[in-house]
Write a protein that holds these residues in place. Sequence first.
Motif, PDB file in Angstrom:
ATOM      1  N   VAL A  87       0.878  -1.163   0.000  1.00 25.44           N
ATOM      2  CA  VAL A  87       0.000   0.000   0.000  1.00 25.44           C
ATOM      3  C   VAL A  87       0.917   1.214   0.000  1.00 25.44           C
ATOM      4  O   VAL A  87       1.863   1.278   0.793  1.00 25.44           O
ATOM      5  CB  VAL A  87      -0.934   0.009   1.233  1.00 25.44           C
ATOM      6  N   SER A  88       0.671   2.153  -0.902  1.00 22.97           N
ATOM      7  CA  SER A  88       1.562   3.309  -1.072  1.00 22.97           C
ATOM      8  C   SER A  88       2.993   2.838  -1.321  1.00 22.97           C
ATOM      9  O   SER A  88       3.947   3.439  -0.844  1.00 22.97           O
ATOM     10  CB  SER A  88       1.503   4.250   0.130  1.00 22.97           C
ATOM     11  N   GLY A  89       3.124   1.696  -2.023  1.00 27.71           N
ATOM     12  CA  GLY A  89       4.422   1.192  -2.434  1.00 27.71           C
ATOM     13  C   GLY A  89       5.219   0.461  -1.383  1.00 27.71           C
ATOM     14  O   GLY A  89       6.389   0.147  -1.606  1.00 27.71           O
ATOM     15  N   SER A  90       4.605   0.154  -0.234  1.00 26.14           N
ATOM     16  CA  SER A  90       5.398  -0.509   0.807  1.00 26.14           C
ATOM     17  C   SER A  90       4.577  -1.513   1.610  1.00 26.14           C
ATOM     18  O   SER A  90       3.349  -1.488   1.610  1.00 26.14           O
ATOM     19  CB  SER A  90       6.022   0.525   1.741  1.00 26.14           C
ATOM     20  N   SER A  91       5.302  -2.395   2.297  1.00 24.00           N
ATOM     21  CA  SER A  91       4.703  -3.387   3.189  1.00 24.00           C
ATOM     22  C   SER A  91       5.790  -3.847   4.157  1.00 24.00           C
ATOM     23  O   SER A  91       6.958  -3.465   4.016  1.00 24.00           O
ATOM     24  CB  SER A  91       4.165  -4.581   2.388  1.00 24.00           C
ATOM     25  N   GLN A  92       5.388  -4.655   5.121  1.00 19.11           N
ATOM     26  CA  GLN A  92       6.368  -5.200   6.062  1.00 19.11           C
ATOM     27  C   GLN A  92       5.908  -6.544   6.590  1.00 19.11           C
ATOM     28  O   GLN A  92       4.737  -6.904   6.488  1.00 19.11           O
ATOM     29  CB  GLN A  92       6.646  -4.242   7.212  1.00 19.11           C
ATOM     30  N   PHE A  93       6.870  -7.266   7.174  1.00 17.01           N
ATOM     31  CA  PHE A  93       6.593  -8.561   7.775  1.00 17.01           C
ATOM     32  C   PHE A  93       7.648  -8.811   8.842  1.00 17.01           C
ATOM     33  O   PHE A  93       8.816  -8.540   8.606  1.00 17.01           O
ATOM     34  CB  PHE A  93       6.636  -9.684   6.727  1.00 17.01           C
ATOM     35  N   PRO A  94       7.291  -9.353   9.997  1.00 15.17           N
ATOM     36  CA  PRO A  94       5.943  -9.634  10.467  1.00 15.17           C
ATOM     37  C   PRO A  94       5.214  -8.366  10.893  1.00 15.17           C
ATOM     38  O   PRO A  94       5.825  -7.308  11.042  1.00 15.17           O
ATOM     39  CB  PRO A  94       6.176 -10.565  11.653  1.00 15.17           C
ATOM     40  N   ILE A  95       3.920  -8.513  11.124  1.00 20.08           N
ATOM     41  CA  ILE A  95       3.085  -7.381  11.512  1.00 20.08           C
ATOM     42  C   ILE A  95       2.512  -7.644  12.897  1.00 20.08           C
ATOM     43  O   ILE A  95       1.974  -8.723  13.167  1.00 20.08           O
ATOM     44  CB  ILE A  95       1.942  -7.171  10.507  1.00 20.08           C
ATOM     45  N   GLY A  96       2.613  -6.658  13.759  1.00 17.82           N
ATOM     46  CA  GLY A  96       1.989  -6.720  15.079  1.00 17.82           C
ATOM     47  C   GLY A  96       2.421  -7.900  15.917  1.00 17.82           C
ATOM     48  O   GLY A  96       3.592  -8.253  15.968  1.00 17.82           O
ATOM     49  N   ALA A  97       1.460  -8.528  16.548  1.00 17.89           N
ATOM     50  CA  ALA A  97       1.740  -9.607  17.489  1.00 17.89           C
ATOM     51  C   ALA A  97       1.783 -10.977  16.825  1.00 17.89           C
ATOM     52  O   ALA A  97       1.778 -11.993  17.515  1.00 17.89           O
ATOM     53  CB  ALA A  97       0.684  -9.607  18.594  1.00 17.89           C
ATOM     54  N   GLY A  98       1.836 -11.019  15.498  1.00 19.16           N
ATOM     55  CA  GLY A  98       1.895 -12.292  14.794  1.00 19.16           C
ATOM     56  C   GLY A  98       3.179 -13.033  15.082  1.00 19.16           C
ATOM     57  O   GLY A  98       4.074 -12.529  15.766  1.00 19.16           O
ATOM     58  N   PRO A  99       3.302 -14.261  14.558  1.00 25.50           N
ATOM     59  CA  PRO A  99       4.521 -15.039  14.783  1.00 25.50           C
ATOM     60  C   PRO A  99       5.765 -14.287  14.315  1.00 25.50           C
ATOM     61  O   PRO A  99       5.737 -13.582  13.303  1.00 25.50           O
ATOM     62  CB  PRO A  99       4.309 -16.300  13.931  1.00 25.50           C
ATOM     63  N   ARG A 100       6.845 -14.413  15.050  1.00 21.02           N
ATOM     64  CA  ARG A 100       8.096 -13.727  14.747  1.00 21.02           C
ATOM     65  C   ARG A 100       8.775 -14.352  13.527  1.00 21.02           C
ATOM     66  O   ARG A 100       8.513 -15.506  13.158  1.00 21.02           O
ATOM     67  CB  ARG A 100       9.041 -13.765  15.952  1.00 21.02           C
ATOM     68  N   LEU A 101       9.668 -13.599  12.907  1.00 19.77           N
ATOM     69  CA  LEU A 101      10.351 -14.019  11.687  1.00 19.77           C
ATOM     70  C   LEU A 101      11.085 -15.346  11.868  1.00 19.77           C
ATOM     71  O   LEU A 101      10.995 -16.236  11.022  1.00 19.77           O
ATOM     72  CB  LEU A 101      11.324 -12.928  11.235  1.00 19.77           C
ATOM     73  N   SER A 102      11.801 -15.508  12.966  1.00 20.41           N
ATOM     74  CA  SER A 102      12.547 -16.750  13.186  1.00 20.41           C
ATOM     75  C   SER A 102      11.615 -17.957  13.286  1.00 20.41           C
ATOM     76  O   SER A 102      11.966 -19.059  12.846  1.00 20.41           O
ATOM     77  CB  SER A 102      13.413 -16.645  14.436  1.00 20.41           C
ATOM     78  N   VAL A 103      10.435 -17.767  13.838  1.00 21.00           N
ATOM     79  CA  VAL A 103       9.464 -18.855  13.968  1.00 21.00           C
ATOM     80  C   VAL A 103       8.914 -19.238  12.601  1.00 21.00           C
ATOM     81  O   VAL A 103       8.911 -20.412  12.222  1.00 21.00           O
ATOM     82  CB  VAL A 103       8.324 -18.464  14.942  1.00 21.00           C
ATOM     83  N   VAL A 104       8.457 -18.263  11.840  1.00 19.86           N
ATOM     84  CA  VAL A 104       7.897 -18.538  10.514  1.00 19.86           C
ATOM     85  C   VAL A 104       8.969 -19.100   9.589  1.00 19.86           C
ATOM     86  O   VAL A 104       8.711 -19.993   8.787  1.00 19.86           O
ATOM     87  CB  VAL A 104       7.261 -17.262   9.908  1.00 19.86           C
ATOM     88  N   GLY A 105      10.207 -18.603   9.726  1.00 19.08           N
ATOM     89  CA  GLY A 105      11.312 -19.065   8.900  1.00 19.08           C
ATOM     90  C   GLY A 105      11.966 -20.342   9.382  1.00 19.08           C
ATOM     91  O   GLY A 105      12.944 -20.801   8.782  1.00 19.08           O
ATOM     92  N   LEU A 106      11.452 -20.922  10.451  1.00 23.67           N
ATOM     93  CA  LEU A 106      11.978 -22.172  11.001  1.00 23.67           C
ATOM     94  C   LEU A 106      13.470 -22.100  11.305  1.00 23.67           C
ATOM     95  O   LEU A 106      14.227 -23.047  11.095  1.00 23.67           O
ATOM     96  CB  LEU A 106      11.692 -23.347  10.052  1.00 23.67           C
ATOM     97  N   VAL A 107      13.897 -20.950  11.819  1.00 22.05           N
ATOM     98  CA  VAL A 107      15.299 -20.760  12.200  1.00 22.05           C
ATOM     99  C   VAL A 107      15.432 -21.282  13.629  1.00 22.05           C
ATOM    100  O   VAL A 107      15.049 -20.609  14.575  1.00 22.05           O
ATOM    101  CB  VAL A 107      15.724 -19.281  12.104  1.00 22.05           C
ATOM    102  N   ALA A 108      15.980 -22.491  13.768  1.00 23.82           N
ATOM    103  CA  ALA A 108      16.061 -23.135  15.077  1.00 23.82           C
ATOM    104  C   ALA A 108      17.441 -23.045  15.706  1.00 23.82           C
ATOM    105  O   ALA A 108      17.593 -23.319  16.896  1.00 23.82           O
ATOM    106  CB  ALA A 108      15.655 -24.603  14.945  1.00 23.82           C
ATOM    107  N   ALA A 109      18.434 -22.676  14.914  1.00 18.95           N
ATOM    108  CA  ALA A 109      19.807 -22.585  15.428  1.00 18.95           C
ATOM    109  C   ALA A 109      20.465 -21.348  14.837  1.00 18.95           C
ATOM    110  O   ALA A 109      20.070 -20.866  13.766  1.00 18.95           O
ATOM    111  CB  ALA A 109      20.589 -23.837  15.039  1.00 18.95           C
ATOM    112  N   PRO A 110      21.455 -20.796  15.520  1.00 20.25           N
ATOM    113  CA  PRO A 110      22.164 -19.629  14.982  1.00 20.25           C
ATOM    114  C   PRO A 110      22.695 -19.917  13.578  1.00 20.25           C
ATOM    115  O   PRO A 110      23.050 -21.049  13.258  1.00 20.25           O
ATOM    116  CB  PRO A 110      23.316 -19.423  15.977  1.00 20.25           C
ATOM    117  N   GLY A 111      22.735 -18.895  12.755  1.00 20.31           N
ATOM    118  CA  GLY A 111      23.221 -19.045  11.390  1.00 20.31           C
ATOM    119  C   GLY A 111      22.752 -17.896  10.527  1.00 20.31           C
ATOM    120  O   GLY A 111      22.087 -16.973  10.994  1.00 20.31           O
ATOM    121  N   THR A 112      23.082 -17.969   9.260  1.00 22.87           N
ATOM    122  CA  THR A 112      22.762 -16.901   8.318  1.00 22.87           C
ATOM    123  C   THR A 112      21.574 -17.286   7.455  1.00 22.87           C
ATOM    124  O   THR A 112      21.486 -18.414   6.968  1.00 22.87           O
ATOM    125  CB  THR A 112      23.982 -16.615   7.416  1.00 22.87           C
ATOM    126  N   ARG A 113      20.669 -16.336   7.263  1.00 28.28           N
ATOM    127  CA  ARG A 113      19.553 -16.497   6.330  1.00 28.28           C
ATOM    128  C   ARG A 113      19.517 -15.253   5.453  1.00 28.28           C
ATOM    129  O   ARG A 113      19.932 -14.166   5.863  1.00 28.28           O
ATOM    130  CB  ARG A 113      18.208 -16.647   7.058  1.00 28.28           C
TER     131      ARG A 113
END
Length: 143
Positions: A87-113
Amino acid sequence: CPCGNASSVGAQAGCLNSTAAAGKLTATGGASLAVDTIVLSGTGMPNGPALYFQGTTQLGGGAGIAFGDGLRCAGGSTIRLSIQTNVSGSSQFPIGAGPRLSVVGLVAAPGTRNYQVWYRDSAAFCTASTFNVTNGWKVVWAP
Protein backbone atom coordinates in the motif's frame (compact mmCIF):
# COMPACT_ATOMS: atom_id res chain seq x y z
CA CYS A 1 19.83 -6.06 -14.03
CA PRO A 2 18.24 -7.84 -17.01
CA CYS A 3 17.34 -4.74 -19.04
CA GLY A 4 19.92 -2.20 -17.95
CA ASN A 5 17.38 -1.19 -15.31
CA ALA A 6 19.86 -0.97 -12.45
CA SER A 7 19.03 1.31 -9.54
CA SER A 8 21.45 4.13 -8.76
CA VAL A 9 24.84 3.29 -7.31
CA GLY A 10 24.68 3.34 -3.53
CA ALA A 11 20.87 2.95 -3.41
CA GLN A 12 21.21 -0.58 -2.01
CA ALA A 13 17.97 -1.48 -3.78
CA GLY A 14 16.80 -3.92 -6.42
CA CYS A 15 16.43 -3.26 -10.14
CA LEU A 16 14.12 -0.48 -11.31
CA ASN A 17 10.46 -1.37 -11.81
CA SER A 18 7.66 0.13 -13.92
CA THR A 19 7.16 2.98 -11.42
CA ALA A 20 10.77 4.13 -12.09
CA ALA A 21 11.58 3.20 -8.49
CA ALA A 22 13.50 0.21 -7.16
CA GLY A 23 12.13 -2.21 -4.62
CA LYS A 24 14.19 -1.95 -1.45
CA LEU A 25 14.27 -4.37 1.48
CA THR A 26 15.63 -3.39 4.89
CA ALA A 27 15.49 -4.97 8.32
CA THR A 28 15.29 -3.43 11.77
CA GLY A 29 15.41 -5.00 15.20
CA GLY A 30 17.45 -7.70 16.85
CA ALA A 31 18.28 -11.05 15.23
CA SER A 32 18.39 -13.15 18.37
CA LEU A 33 16.54 -16.45 18.56
CA ALA A 34 15.86 -15.76 22.23
CA VAL A 35 14.35 -12.31 21.60
CA ASP A 36 13.51 -11.94 17.89
CA THR A 37 12.46 -8.37 17.09
CA ILE A 38 13.38 -8.36 13.37
CA VAL A 39 10.93 -6.62 11.03
CA LEU A 40 11.49 -6.74 7.26
CA SER A 41 10.31 -3.61 5.40
CA GLY A 42 9.87 -3.36 1.64
CA THR A 43 9.52 0.00 -0.13
CA GLY A 44 9.59 1.34 -3.70
CA MET A 45 7.25 -1.32 -5.09
CA PRO A 46 3.98 -1.02 -7.04
CA ASN A 47 0.82 -1.56 -5.00
CA GLY A 48 -0.28 -5.19 -4.93
CA PRO A 49 0.90 -8.56 -3.63
CA ALA A 50 4.42 -9.04 -2.29
CA LEU A 51 5.87 -12.40 -1.23
CA TYR A 52 8.45 -12.23 1.55
CA PHE A 53 10.77 -15.24 1.37
CA GLN A 54 13.89 -16.63 3.01
CA GLY A 55 16.80 -18.61 1.57
CA THR A 56 19.81 -20.37 3.02
CA THR A 57 22.32 -19.22 0.36
CA GLN A 58 23.10 -16.25 -1.87
CA LEU A 59 22.76 -16.78 -5.62
CA GLY A 60 25.40 -15.60 -8.07
CA GLY A 61 27.92 -15.10 -5.30
CA GLY A 62 25.62 -12.50 -3.77
CA ALA A 63 25.15 -10.59 -7.03
CA GLY A 64 21.98 -12.51 -7.90
CA ILE A 65 20.72 -14.13 -11.10
CA ALA A 66 18.21 -12.74 -13.63
CA PHE A 67 14.65 -13.30 -12.40
CA GLY A 68 11.72 -11.43 -13.96
CA ASP A 69 12.62 -7.74 -14.18
CA GLY A 70 15.18 -8.09 -11.38
CA LEU A 71 17.82 -10.26 -9.74
CA ARG A 72 17.06 -13.11 -7.37
CA CYS A 73 19.62 -13.13 -4.57
CA ALA A 74 18.12 -15.48 -1.95
CA GLY A 75 18.36 -19.17 -2.84
CA GLY A 76 19.17 -22.62 -1.52
CA SER A 77 16.44 -24.02 0.69
CA THR A 78 13.72 -21.38 0.46
CA ILE A 79 10.68 -20.74 2.61
CA ARG A 80 7.72 -18.60 1.65
CA LEU A 81 7.24 -16.48 4.75
CA SER A 82 4.17 -14.37 3.97
CA ILE A 83 2.26 -12.58 1.26
CA GLN A 84 1.66 -8.95 2.19
CA THR A 85 -0.11 -6.22 0.20
CA ASN A 86 1.91 -3.19 -0.80
CA VAL A 87 0.00 0.00 0.00
CA SER A 88 1.56 3.31 -1.07
CA GLY A 89 4.42 1.19 -2.43
CA SER A 90 5.40 -0.51 0.81
CA SER A 91 4.70 -3.39 3.19
CA GLN A 92 6.37 -5.20 6.06
CA PHE A 93 6.59 -8.56 7.77
CA PRO A 94 5.94 -9.63 10.47
CA ILE A 95 3.09 -7.38 11.51
CA GLY A 96 1.99 -6.72 15.08
CA ALA A 97 1.74 -9.61 17.49
CA GLY A 98 1.89 -12.29 14.79
CA PRO A 99 4.52 -15.04 14.78
CA ARG A 100 8.10 -13.73 14.75
CA LEU A 101 10.35 -14.02 11.69
CA SER A 102 12.55 -16.75 13.19
CA VAL A 103 9.46 -18.86 13.97
CA VAL A 104 7.90 -18.54 10.51
CA GLY A 105 11.31 -19.07 8.90
CA LEU A 106 11.98 -22.17 11.00
CA VAL A 107 15.30 -20.76 12.20
CA ALA A 108 16.06 -23.13 15.08
CA ALA A 109 19.81 -22.59 15.43
CA PRO A 110 22.16 -19.63 14.98
CA GLY A 111 23.22 -19.04 11.39
CA THR A 112 22.76 -16.90 8.32
CA ARG A 113 19.55 -16.50 6.33
CA ASN A 114 18.90 -14.33 3.26
CA TYR A 115 15.67 -12.46 2.66
CA GLN A 116 14.03 -10.90 -0.37
CA VAL A 117 10.62 -9.72 -1.59
CA TRP A 118 9.12 -10.98 -4.86
CA TYR A 119 6.43 -8.54 -5.99
CA ARG A 120 3.92 -8.16 -8.80
CA ASP A 121 4.68 -5.53 -11.43
CA SER A 122 2.13 -6.11 -14.18
CA ALA A 123 2.78 -2.95 -16.22
CA ALA A 124 4.61 -3.46 -19.51
CA PHE A 125 8.26 -2.95 -18.58
CA CYS A 126 11.65 -4.52 -19.22
CA THR A 127 10.97 -8.24 -19.85
CA ALA A 128 7.71 -10.04 -20.61
CA SER A 129 7.56 -11.03 -16.93
CA THR A 130 5.01 -9.45 -14.63
CA PHE A 131 7.16 -9.43 -11.49
CA ASN A 132 10.32 -8.06 -9.94
CA VAL A 133 12.28 -8.52 -6.70
CA THR A 134 13.88 -6.24 -4.14
CA ASN A 135 17.51 -6.36 -3.14
CA GLY A 136 18.51 -9.22 -0.85
CA TRP A 137 19.12 -8.75 2.88
CA LYS A 138 21.38 -11.02 4.96
CA VAL A 139 20.58 -11.65 8.62
CA VAL A 140 22.97 -13.46 10.96
CA TRP A 141 20.91 -15.06 13.71
CA ALA A 142 22.46 -15.23 17.18
CA PRO A 143 21.38 -17.57 20.02
